[in-house]
Design an enzyme around this catalytic site. Structure first.
Site, PDB file in Angstrom:
ATOM      1  N   CYS A  14       0.818  -1.209   0.000  1.00  0.00           N
ATOM      2  CA  CYS A  14       0.000   0.000   0.000  1.00  0.00           C
ATOM      3  C   CYS A  14       0.854   1.262   0.000  1.00  0.00           C
ATOM      4  CB  CYS A  14      -0.933   0.006   1.208  1.00  0.00           C
ATOM      5  SG  CYS A  14      -0.094  -0.163   2.787  1.00  0.00           S
ATOM      6  N   HIS A 119      -1.696   0.537   6.734  1.00  0.00           N
ATOM      7  CA  HIS A 119      -2.287   0.890   5.438  1.00  0.00           C
ATOM      8  C   HIS A 119      -2.092   2.382   5.155  1.00  0.00           C
ATOM      9  CE1 HIS A 119      -4.791   0.729   1.933  1.00  0.00           C
ATOM     10  NE2 HIS A 119      -5.599   1.654   2.412  1.00  0.00           N
ATOM     11  N   ASN A 134      -7.637   5.734  -2.638  1.00  0.00           N
ATOM     12  CA  ASN A 134      -7.352   4.557  -1.817  1.00  0.00           C
ATOM     13  C   ASN A 134      -7.204   3.336  -2.718  1.00  0.00           C
ATOM     14  OD1 ASN A 134      -7.305   2.484   0.100  1.00  0.00           O
ATOM     15  ND2 ASN A 134      -8.713   3.576   1.451  1.00  0.00           N
TER      16      ASN A 134
END
Length: 346
Positions: A14, A119, A134
């Site tokens: 991520c 994350h 995202n």
């Protein structure tokens, strides 16, 4: 929307997706970020060695794993900060006192990086519009200027750390296109794997609830982590609770009303029984006293009549003889009055 660069989640990379979505291109690879992490580890080792390579602290440091990366693909904030410094960009903590004193409206910034646990994701302004990039979403999500401040506040309440991006971002195609025209999003993107998860768990929901970013903590796809798995389950349960909330509220109200109806019914029955009892007691007192009064009066009457008959059955008194001073119940006169009448009759 097609002009916006958006890397989707792969493994636990991520941090890489966050940086590339921010810079709007494939600027960093896992190898690049690993090199930065190793460089930071070496710098930390050298600082620890200054205290003595034979010290207990140094030996403990060498035995510990790296704090800048791990085998799953996670990279620390130091790695992200060093990667952005290559482009002349820096990170400022959004809720720091120094930044809050500036009292800058969030819509006047260029981009934000958000972190929750392991994350990372980017919120960037392209043209005159804001987008949530995202990597857990199937595509970019449009965010209005009005909602941006609320979105950031909600992320802070959920435990996110938010960083403001300062510096000049590299030019990109989406910036030029969206600077000319504004985009309209008819349907919000969904969470990656959301449809598969719902079909496997047997939970269906309406297609109008596509956006889940506001309620999604940092959940990595493919990461075997108990906390993240619990967060994923909580997300699914919260959506199910939202659908049945009205139905449960109606059920609770119906139960409450039924209970109130039973109480009122019992109360009415109690009042009726009490009223009937009270009426019976009142009636009994009025009807019961009258017979008792009549019964006592009859006894008195019989007693007096019996006394009268007894006197009548006695022999008549001779003239001039004294008369007993008894009370006559028939005439109701005293014995003295009867004597006077007897004398006058003689």
């Amino acid at each position: 929307m097609e002009s916006i660069f958006h890397e989707k989640q792969e493994g636990s990379l991520c941090a890489q997706h966050c940086l590339n979505n921010l810079l709007q291109g494939e600027y960093f690879t896992p190898v690049d970020l690993s090199s930065i992490a190793h460089q930071l580890d070496e710098e930390e080792r050298m600082r620890m060695a200054e205290g003595g390579m034979g010290s207990e602290e140094y030996r403990t440091f060498l035995q510990q794993p790296s704090g800048n990366m791990d085998d799953s693909g996670f990279f620390s904030i130091q790695v992200i900060s060093n990667a952005l410094s290559v482009w002349g960009l820096e990170l400022i903590l959004f809720n720091s006192r120094e930044y809050q004193r500036l009292m800058i409206n969030p819509i006047n910034e260029k981009a934000f990086i958000c972190n929750y646990k392991e994350h990372w994701f980017t919120i960037r302004k392209l043209g005159q519009q804001w987008f949530n990039l995202n990597s857990l979403l199937t595509g970019p999500e449009l965010i209005s200027d009005t909602y941006l401040a609320l979105f950031l506040a909600q992320l802070q309440q959920e435990g996110y750390s938010i960083f403001v991006i300062r510096g000049k971002l590299p030019e990109c195609e989406a910036e030029h296109i969206l600077g000319i025209m504004k985009v309209q999003q008819q349907q919000r993107p969904k969470l990656i794997g959301e449809d598969e998860a719902q079909s496997s768990s047997g939970m269906g929901r309406s297609s109008g609830q596509g956006s889940v970013v506001e309620a999604v903590p940092g959940v990595e796809e493919g990461v075997v982590d108990e906390d993240e798995e619990e967060l994923r389950k909580a997300l699914a349960l919260s959506r199910q609770d939202m659908e049945v909330e009205d139905e449960e509220a109606d059920l609770r109200r119906a139960i409450q009303l039924s209970m109130q109806g039973a109480v009122m019914s019992n109360k009415s029955k109690g009042e009726l029984v009490a009223k009937t009892t009270l009426t019976g007691q009142t009636s009994g007192s009025t009807t019961g006293e009258a017979p008792q009064s009549e019964k006592l009066s009859a006894e008195e009457l019989r007693r007096r009549r019996q006394a009268y008959f007894d006197r009548q059955s006695q022999p008549q008194a001779q003239p001039g003889a004294p008369q007993p001073s008894t009370q006559s119940t028939g005439s109701g006169k005293s014995g003295t009055e009867e004597d006077e009448q007897a004398k006058r009759s003689q």
